[in-house]
Design a protein around this motif. Structure first.
Motif, PDB file in Angstrom:
ATOM      1  N   ASP A 146       0.842  -1.194   0.000  1.00 51.82           N
ATOM      2  CA  ASP A 146       0.000   0.000   0.000  1.00 51.82           C
ATOM      3  C   ASP A 146       0.876   1.243   0.000  1.00 51.82           C
ATOM      4  O   ASP A 146       1.953   1.263   0.602  1.00 51.82           O
ATOM      5  CB  ASP A 146      -0.906   0.044   1.241  1.00 51.82           C
ATOM      6  N   LEU A 147       0.404   2.296  -0.650  1.00 55.51           N
ATOM      7  CA  LEU A 147       1.126   3.562  -0.692  1.00 55.51           C
ATOM      8  C   LEU A 147       0.656   4.432   0.472  1.00 55.51           C
ATOM      9  O   LEU A 147      -0.511   4.822   0.536  1.00 55.51           O
ATOM     10  CB  LEU A 147       0.897   4.262  -2.035  1.00 55.51           C
ATOM     11  N   ILE A 148       1.579   4.716   1.387  1.00 55.65           N
ATOM     12  CA  ILE A 148       1.297   5.467   2.607  1.00 55.65           C
ATOM     13  C   ILE A 148       1.840   6.881   2.448  1.00 55.65           C
ATOM     14  O   ILE A 148       2.960   7.074   1.959  1.00 55.65           O
ATOM     15  CB  ILE A 148       2.004   4.826   3.827  1.00 55.65           C
ATOM     16  N   SER A 149       1.069   7.871   2.873  1.00 52.50           N
ATOM     17  CA  SER A 149       1.537   9.244   2.902  1.00 52.50           C
ATOM     18  C   SER A 149       1.266   9.812   4.288  1.00 52.50           C
ATOM     19  O   SER A 149       0.163   9.658   4.824  1.00 52.50           O
ATOM     20  CB  SER A 149       0.828  10.087   1.837  1.00 52.50           C
ATOM     21  N   ALA A 150       2.286  10.461   4.852  1.00 55.71           N
ATOM     22  CA  ALA A 150       2.163  11.029   6.198  1.00 55.71           C
ATOM     23  C   ALA A 150       2.758  12.427   6.226  1.00 55.71           C
ATOM     24  O   ALA A 150       3.741  12.712   5.540  1.00 55.71           O
ATOM     25  CB  ALA A 150       2.885  10.146   7.213  1.00 55.71           C
ATOM     26  N   ASP A 151       2.147  13.287   7.003  1.00 56.61           N
ATOM     27  CA  ASP A 151       2.705  14.610   7.265  1.00 56.61           C
ATOM     28  C   ASP A 151       2.136  15.119   8.582  1.00 56.61           C
ATOM     29  O   ASP A 151       1.527  14.350   9.343  1.00 56.61           O
ATOM     30  CB  ASP A 151       2.484  15.578   6.101  1.00 56.61           C
ATOM     31  N   GLU A 152       2.316  16.405   8.825  1.00 53.69           N
ATOM     32  CA  GLU A 152       1.900  16.999  10.095  1.00 53.69           C
ATOM     33  C   GLU A 152       0.396  16.933  10.315  1.00 53.69           C
ATOM     34  O   GLU A 152      -0.065  17.048  11.455  1.00 53.69           O
ATOM     35  CB  GLU A 152       2.355  18.469  10.153  1.00 53.69           C
TER      36      GLU A 152
END
Length: 173
Positions: free
Chosen positions: A153-159
């Motif tokens: 799975d393509l995970i994206s994380a930020d603030e």
């Protein structure tokens, strides 16, 4: 800042999760229970999954392999009894080229972790190290924080949060 560009004109790694959530309104979003501990607040990559309970040799083993910009997603069962990741494993992640690590459990050595160029999210901190039993599962679907993460799975994380992008989303550049 909201981007009005079509997704193909801007790499996903440049888009904040707020914009990604707008582009992909059905994308699963992790419950907002994670704290930020690493030195890289934004990261995007393909998931490698682990399921462990209060023992981290499998975490060490996986972080000792080339990360190639991937994100290690560790389901520690939400245990608040010990840390599954600390400074040494964080350094291993950075040296191996991992984009990030998400731990459904605890971390320690937070001062060291903040100095690393790797994204790290976890529920809390705990001074106690984990056990050393070589138990657990790799590359299995894991479910926590309201989402199921599958290997790849393509995970994206930020603030602003963490989400799973749909299969048709483009890989990070």
């Amino acid at each position: 800042m909201t981007h009005d560009l079509p997704e193909q004109d801007l790499p996903l790694t440049d888009l904040p999760t707020t914009d990604l959530s707008d582009l992909y309104p059905d994308a699963p979003v992790f419950a907002p229970v994670f704290q930020e501990f690493g030195g890289r607040p934004r990261f995007t990559g393909r998931a490698v999954t682990l399921r462990v309970h209060e023992n981290n040799p499998l975490v060490r083993e996986v972080l000792g392999t080339p990360g190639e910009g991937r994100v290690l997603v560790v389901d520690g069962g939400g245990s608040l009894n010990c840390a599954l990741l600390g400074g040494q494993l964080g350094e291993l992640a950075e040296q191996g080229g991992w984009a990030g690590v998400i731990v459904n459990g605890c971390v320690r050595d937070t001062t060291e972790l903040r100095g690393l160029n790797v994204g790290i999210r976890a529920l809390a901190v705990h001074p106690r190290r984990s056990g050393k039993a070589t138990t657990g599962e790799r590359d299995v679907p894991v479910t926590f924080a309201g989402v199921t993460v599958r290997p790849g799975d393509l995970i994206s994380a930020d603030e602003d949060g963490i989400l799973i992008l749909p299969p048709h989303a483009h890989d990070p550049a």
